[in-house]
Design a protein around this motif. Structure first.
Motif, PDB file in Angstrom:
ATOM      1  N   LYS A  60       0.824  -1.216   0.000  1.00  0.00           N
ATOM      2  CA  LYS A  60       0.000   0.000   0.000  1.00  0.00           C
ATOM      3  C   LYS A  60       0.853   1.258   0.000  1.00  0.00           C
ATOM      4  N   LYS A  61       2.045   1.157   0.556  1.00  0.00           N
ATOM      5  CA  LYS A  61       2.938   2.323   0.611  1.00  0.00           C
ATOM      6  C   LYS A  61       3.801   2.458  -0.643  1.00  0.00           C
ATOM      7  N   ALA A  62       3.782   1.436  -1.502  1.00  0.00           N
ATOM      8  CA  ALA A  62       4.746   1.399  -2.618  1.00  0.00           C
ATOM      9  C   ALA A  62       4.112   1.829  -3.946  1.00  0.00           C
ATOM     10  N   ASN A  63       3.168   2.766  -3.885  1.00  0.00           N
ATOM     11  CA  ASN A  63       2.470   3.245  -5.085  1.00  0.00           C
ATOM     12  C   ASN A  63       1.913   2.113  -5.942  1.00  0.00           C
ATOM     13  N   PRO A  64       1.001   1.345  -5.390  1.00  0.00           N
ATOM     14  CA  PRO A  64       0.460   0.227  -6.169  1.00  0.00           C
ATOM     15  C   PRO A  64      -0.490   0.725  -7.260  1.00  0.00           C
ATOM     16  N   HIS A  65      -0.573   0.002  -8.346  1.00  0.00           N
ATOM     17  CA  HIS A  65      -1.477   0.391  -9.432  1.00  0.00           C
ATOM     18  C   HIS A  65      -1.900  -0.841 -10.230  1.00  0.00           C
ATOM     19  N   ILE A  66      -2.881  -0.633 -11.116  1.00  0.00           N
ATOM     20  CA  ILE A  66      -3.397  -1.745 -11.914  1.00  0.00           C
ATOM     21  C   ILE A  66      -2.678  -1.785 -13.267  1.00  0.00           C
ATOM     22  N   LEU A  67      -2.389  -2.983 -13.724  1.00  0.00           N
ATOM     23  CA  LEU A  67      -1.784  -3.164 -15.050  1.00  0.00           C
ATOM     24  C   LEU A  67      -2.820  -3.794 -15.969  1.00  0.00           C
ATOM     25  N   GLU A  68      -2.757  -3.440 -17.243  1.00  0.00           N
ATOM     26  CA  GLU A  68      -3.678  -4.081 -18.190  1.00  0.00           C
ATOM     27  C   GLU A  68      -2.892  -4.587 -19.394  1.00  0.00           C
ATOM     28  N   PRO A  69      -3.390  -5.653 -20.045  1.00  0.00           N
ATOM     29  CA  PRO A  69      -2.713  -6.157 -21.228  1.00  0.00           C
ATOM     30  C   PRO A  69      -2.934  -5.229 -22.434  1.00  0.00           C
ATOM     31  N   ILE A  70      -1.850  -4.911 -23.097  1.00  0.00           N
ATOM     32  CA  ILE A  70      -1.900  -4.084 -24.298  1.00  0.00           C
ATOM     33  C   ILE A  70      -1.634  -5.002 -25.493  1.00  0.00           C
ATOM     34  N   MET A  71      -2.448  -4.855 -26.534  1.00  0.00           N
ATOM     35  CA  MET A  71      -2.317  -5.724 -27.694  1.00  0.00           C
ATOM     36  C   MET A  71      -1.674  -4.977 -28.857  1.00  0.00           C
ATOM     37  N   LYS A  72      -0.898  -5.715 -29.623  1.00  0.00           N
ATOM     38  CA  LYS A  72      -0.347  -5.190 -30.864  1.00  0.00           C
ATOM     39  C   LYS A  72      -1.403  -5.479 -31.925  1.00  0.00           C
ATOM     40  N   VAL A  73      -1.925  -4.449 -32.553  1.00  0.00           N
ATOM     41  CA  VAL A  73      -3.046  -4.634 -33.475  1.00  0.00           C
ATOM     42  C   VAL A  73      -2.625  -4.206 -34.874  1.00  0.00           C
ATOM     43  N   GLU A  74      -3.014  -4.988 -35.852  1.00  0.00           N
ATOM     44  CA  GLU A  74      -2.743  -4.624 -37.233  1.00  0.00           C
ATOM     45  C   GLU A  74      -4.079  -4.631 -37.973  1.00  0.00           C
ATOM     46  N   VAL A  75      -4.388  -3.506 -38.631  1.00  0.00           N
ATOM     47  CA  VAL A  75      -5.665  -3.391 -39.325  1.00  0.00           C
ATOM     48  C   VAL A  75      -5.386  -3.110 -40.803  1.00  0.00           C
ATOM     49  N   VAL A  76      -6.020  -3.854 -41.685  1.00  0.00           N
ATOM     50  CA  VAL A  76      -5.843  -3.644 -43.119  1.00  0.00           C
ATOM     51  C   VAL A  76      -7.168  -3.180 -43.709  1.00  0.00           C
ATOM     52  N   ILE A  77      -7.154  -1.999 -44.356  1.00  0.00           N
ATOM     53  CA  ILE A  77      -8.407  -1.411 -44.844  1.00  0.00           C
ATOM     54  C   ILE A  77      -8.177  -0.669 -46.166  1.00  0.00           C
ATOM     55  N   PRO A  78      -9.224  -0.473 -46.945  1.00  0.00           N
ATOM     56  CA  PRO A  78      -9.098   0.400 -48.109  1.00  0.00           C
ATOM     57  C   PRO A  78      -8.858   1.840 -47.638  1.00  0.00           C
ATOM     58  N   GLU A  79      -8.085   2.590 -48.417  1.00  0.00           N
ATOM     59  CA  GLU A  79      -7.630   3.915 -47.997  1.00  0.00           C
ATOM     60  C   GLU A  79      -8.754   4.848 -47.550  1.00  0.00           C
ATOM     61  N   LYS A  80      -9.901   4.758 -48.238  1.00  0.00           N
ATOM     62  CA  LYS A  80     -10.934   5.755 -47.933  1.00  0.00           C
ATOM     63  C   LYS A  80     -11.474   5.663 -46.509  1.00  0.00           C
ATOM     64  N   PHE A  81     -11.194   4.560 -45.821  1.00  0.00           N
ATOM     65  CA  PHE A  81     -11.688   4.431 -44.445  1.00  0.00           C
ATOM     66  C   PHE A  81     -10.628   4.805 -43.413  1.00  0.00           C
ATOM     67  N   LEU A  82      -9.459   5.211 -43.894  1.00  0.00           N
ATOM     68  CA  LEU A  82      -8.323   5.410 -42.987  1.00  0.00           C
ATOM     69  C   LEU A  82      -8.665   6.328 -41.819  1.00  0.00           C
ATOM     70  N   GLY A  83      -9.229   7.502 -42.139  1.00  0.00           N
ATOM     71  CA  GLY A  83      -9.548   8.485 -41.102  1.00  0.00           C
ATOM     72  C   GLY A  83     -10.493   7.915 -40.044  1.00  0.00           C
ATOM     73  N   ASP A  84     -11.554   7.278 -40.503  1.00  0.00           N
ATOM     74  CA  ASP A  84     -12.551   6.739 -39.573  1.00  0.00           C
ATOM     75  C   ASP A  84     -11.956   5.670 -38.669  1.00  0.00           C
ATOM     76  N   VAL A  85     -11.160   4.788 -39.288  1.00  0.00           N
ATOM     77  CA  VAL A  85     -10.629   3.665 -38.511  1.00  0.00           C
ATOM     78  C   VAL A  85      -9.609   4.162 -37.485  1.00  0.00           C
ATOM     79  N   ILE A  86      -8.766   5.123 -37.886  1.00  0.00           N
ATOM     80  CA  ILE A  86      -7.799   5.679 -36.926  1.00  0.00           C
ATOM     81  C   ILE A  86      -8.547   6.390 -35.791  1.00  0.00           C
ATOM     82  N   GLY A  87      -9.583   7.145 -36.155  1.00  0.00           N
ATOM     83  CA  GLY A  87     -10.379   7.835 -35.137  1.00  0.00           C
ATOM     84  C   GLY A  87     -10.974   6.846 -34.150  1.00  0.00           C
ATOM     85  N   ASP A  88     -11.477   5.749 -34.690  1.00  0.00           N
ATOM     86  CA  ASP A  88     -12.091   4.731 -33.833  1.00  0.00           C
ATOM     87  C   ASP A  88     -11.052   4.098 -32.904  1.00  0.00           C
TER      88      ASP A  88
END
Ligand code: GDP
Length: 703
Positions: free
Chosen positions: A605-633
């Motif tokens: 409790k004195k050692a600055n405890p915190h929660i960790l979460e799993p982070i995923m490496k994600v790869e998304v392949v899309i047609p160019e016209k959706f780039l903005g929307d997908v990045i925003g999402d």
């Protein structure tokens, strides 16, 4: 009994590929052609074997067991003489990246690999991941560009995607004779010949001259190839620069040397489905991939002195050492344990020692798996891959070896599960079977965990992703007949500390009768991510007697299991017990355990405890016209975009996104991209959860 096949004629290989690239089809064709060639003369056997494979596939059974043995004599399809036969052990590698541990395990036991690519899409996300792992385990490999018959296929494009994404050391040694619907055969750049695959199932291989309209292209490709191969061999280089005609055997020899030294990766091509090119691929496996004696000797540690490194060479004369690399439930014989023998020989019926569990195991039955039959064998030798029946205390990653010459082959460490799901049997009848099914599946797969929720008593299964657990639930139904309801997937959060802290706890109870007394002082500090837990005992002069110290450690460990922020497992802590005291009469193990646990909680409790979460490496392949929307999402999912790039007219986004934000992503990506977007993800790391999100997790947990 002497060995039947010399070790230099062994090839222990795996086929690795992105899902859908054609790994299964290539494996089937390999087993088919090797089956045909092995039984040359009985023509109908070949066909019935192909039929049998098609049936198996319809029933959804995988053809390849964890390891299948077959035989091949290069160029035998031309000469029809069975000479110079090689034994090929085809080791199965899982296609989906959710099974990273299985991929690693199989990469570890094979000596060479064939990487299969789709001729339309070239290098895809998972091929890249698996390629990097093959790099890590120093696996020499060949590339096979498959599906060149498909509309939109391009050998040239696929090769440039290999150069771009995987390695500049790729060297095409073939060209396709035609592409898409015109794909007719293969041009071999080493021999400067072309091959056509005619007759039933492409069994009739015709060697022809390279057609006129392909000549110029083949010649220039050959020069490119020779530049690369000659650069790896001084003698060849001299001849090459001197303008001498190079002997085919010299080119092959130099290429073999370079492949085994990880300097070059030959690229071949074909279409497995249309039966073109697989026989030449098998030749290349024999010509260029290493035998067990061509790869570095395996290393392990001495169980008696873990700082000592021991080496075992691939020879029958060395002490026996083997690694259990896969446990599989078999409907006919029960549990099969697959072994890779690194050194020595062993006769069935005798005893070995499992150096990880320190228990003796008797190898009663040894089996070699062929495409459609099993063979009982009496003796196994260095380089062999086989299955054994009836091992009781051996799990994946364990070493089995000669009792008098013990060794522990390097253990593989498996990642912790990142996702949990509650699972509940549908009926009373299912309940009984479920426990057994889960236990069996856990034995097979070290990244799959089963536990019980301490508060609710519910069964929880944990794994490397939603798909991983989907497959487990599906297997439970298909293979064990267990129907179950599953809950919503839950992220497996962890807790960690940020700074050092000390705490003291005195557990005293003196109310009549015998009292309790345990008193400890501990210091805790964060350690490197993934290290788990370390315990250091600095007690001097018996201020706490020896017999109570393990109890303190146990108490600390148990308290870590419950965390201090939101009840998640606290990880990556080093705890040092440096002081305390005891009472002659009242001290007990239980008192010290409680003191250890309480001290840990106070210190954490004195050692600055915190929660960790799993982070995923994600790869998304899309047609160019959706780039903005997908990045925003992705950004709205707390994603961090690492990079975007072009790939065959599509845009590829590389991002890191918390797993908790990725549930149902496939569906929402589809609706954002009119059904065209695809994505893959794999575990990257555990990271600190931002404060506002941590607050939500803590509140959610309280509800
Ligand atoms: P895996 O997921 O890598 O094991 O891939 P499969 O072998 O199951 O193949 C995926 C799909 O591609 C199946 O529908 C196959 O029939 C098809 N396929 C495999 N090889 C070829 C090929 O050479 N040409 C074409 N056109 N399709 C192929």
């Amino acid at each position: 009994m002497p060995r039947k096949y010399p070790i230099e004629k062994y090839r222990n290989i795996g086929i690795i590929a992105h899902i859908d690239a054609g790994k299964t089809t290539v494996s089937e064709r390999i087993l088919y052609y090797t089956g045909v060639s092995h039984k040359m003369g009985e023509t109908h056997t070949g066909e019935s074997q192909m039929d049998w494979m098609a049936q198996e596939r319809e029933r959804g059974i995988t053809i390849c067991s964890a390891a299948t043995t077959c035989f091949w004599s290069p160029e035998n399809y031309l000469t029809k003489e069975k000479t110079n036969e090689h034994r090929i052990n085809l080791i199965d590698t899982p296609g989906h990246i959710d099974f990273t541990a299985e991929v690693q395990r199989s990469l570890r036991v094979l000596d060479g690999a064939v990487v299969v690519f789709d001729g339309v899409s070239g290098v895809e996300a998972q091929s890249e991941t698996v390629w990097r792992q093959a790099d890590k385990y120093l696996v020499p490999r060949l590339c096979f560009i498959n599906k060149l018959d498909r509309v939109g296929a391009s050998f040239e494009h696929a090769v440039s995607s290999i150069y771009e994404k995987l390695t500049k050391n790729a060297v095409p040694i073939q060209l396709p004779l035609g592409e898409e619907a015109e794909m007719e055969g293969i041009i071999d750049l080493i021999q400067m010949k072309a091959f056509k695959f005619e007759g039933e199932n492409g069994n009739d291989v015709k060697e022809i001259e390279i057609p006129e309209d392909y000549r110029a292209r083949a010649e220039s490709a050959r020069l490119g190839m020779l530049d690369k191969i000659a650069a790896e061999d001084e003698v060849l280089m001299e001849k090459y620069l001197g303008g001498e005609e190079l002997a085919i055997s010299d080119i092959k020899k130099a290429l073999r040397k370079a492949v085994i030294a990880y300097k070059l990766v030959p690229v071949l091509c074909g279409t497995a489905l249309k039966n073109k090119g697989v026989q030449l691929l098998l030749d290349a496996v024999v010509y260029y991939l290493p035998s067990p004696i061509d790869v570095p000797a395996v290393e392990g540690i001495d169980p008696k002195d873990e700082t000592k490194v021991l080496v075992r060479h691939a020879s029958d004369d060395e002490p026996f050492a083997a690694l259990a690399f896969k446990i599989a439930a078999d409907p006919y014989v029960g549990t099969l344990t697959y072994l890779r023998v690194y050194s020595g020989k062993f006769e069935k019926g005798n005893y070995l020692i499992n150096t990880n569990t320190k228990e003796k195991e008797r190898l009663g039955r040894i089996i070699r798996m062929h495409a459609n039959q099993r063979e009982e064998v009496d003796e196994i030798f260095a380089g062999d891959i086989c299955a054994t029946v009836g091992l009781k205390n051996t799990t994946t990653g364990n070493t089995l070896c000669d009792e008098n010459n013990p060794i522990i082959l390097e253990q593989i460490s498996f990642p912790e599960p990142v996702i949990n799901i509650k699972i509940e049997p549908k009926t009373k009848n299912d309940q009984e079977k479920m426990g057994n099914a889960l236990r069996r599946l856990q034995e097979e797969d070290p990244t799959f965990r089963v536990s019980t929720d301490q508060e609710t008593g519910e069964t929880i299964i944990g794994g490397m992703g939603e798909l991983h657990l989907d497959i487990i639930v599906d297997r439970m139904k298909r293979e064990f007949g267990v129907e179950a309801n599953v809950g919503r997937p839950q992220v497996s959060y962890k807790e960690a500390i940020e700074s050092n802290a000390e705490a003291e706890y005195k557990y005293v109870k003196q109310s009549g009768g015998r009292g309790q007394y345990g008193h400890v002082k501990i210091r805790i500090e964060p350690i490197e991510r993934g290290k788990g837990f370390e315990f250091v005992d600095e007690i001097k002069g018996g201020v706490i007697p020896r017999e109570y110290i393990p109890a303190v450690e146990k108490g600390i460990k148990e308290a870590m299991g419950k965390g201090v922020v939101a009840g998640y497992n606290l990880i990556d802590v080093k705890a040092t017990l440096y002081d305390g005291s005891f009472h002659e009469v009242d001290s007990s193990e239980i008192a010290f355990k409680i003191a250890g646990a309480q001290a840990l909680i106070e210190a954490a409790k004195k050692a600055n405890p915190h929660i960790l979460e799993p982070i995923m490496k994600v790869e998304v392949v899309i047609p160019e016209k959706f780039l903005g929307d997908v990045i925003g999402d992705l950004s709205s999912r707390r994603g961090q975009i690492d990079q975007t790039e072009d790939r065959t007219g599509m845009k590829v986004i590389y991002a890191k996104v918390p797993l908790s934000e990725m549930f149902g992503y496939v569906t929402s990506l589809r609706s954002l991209t009119e059904g065209r977007g695809t994505s893959t993800m794999e575990f990257s790391s555990y990271e600190k959860v931002p404060n506002n999100v941590a607050q939500e997790i803590i509140e959610g947990k309280r509800k």
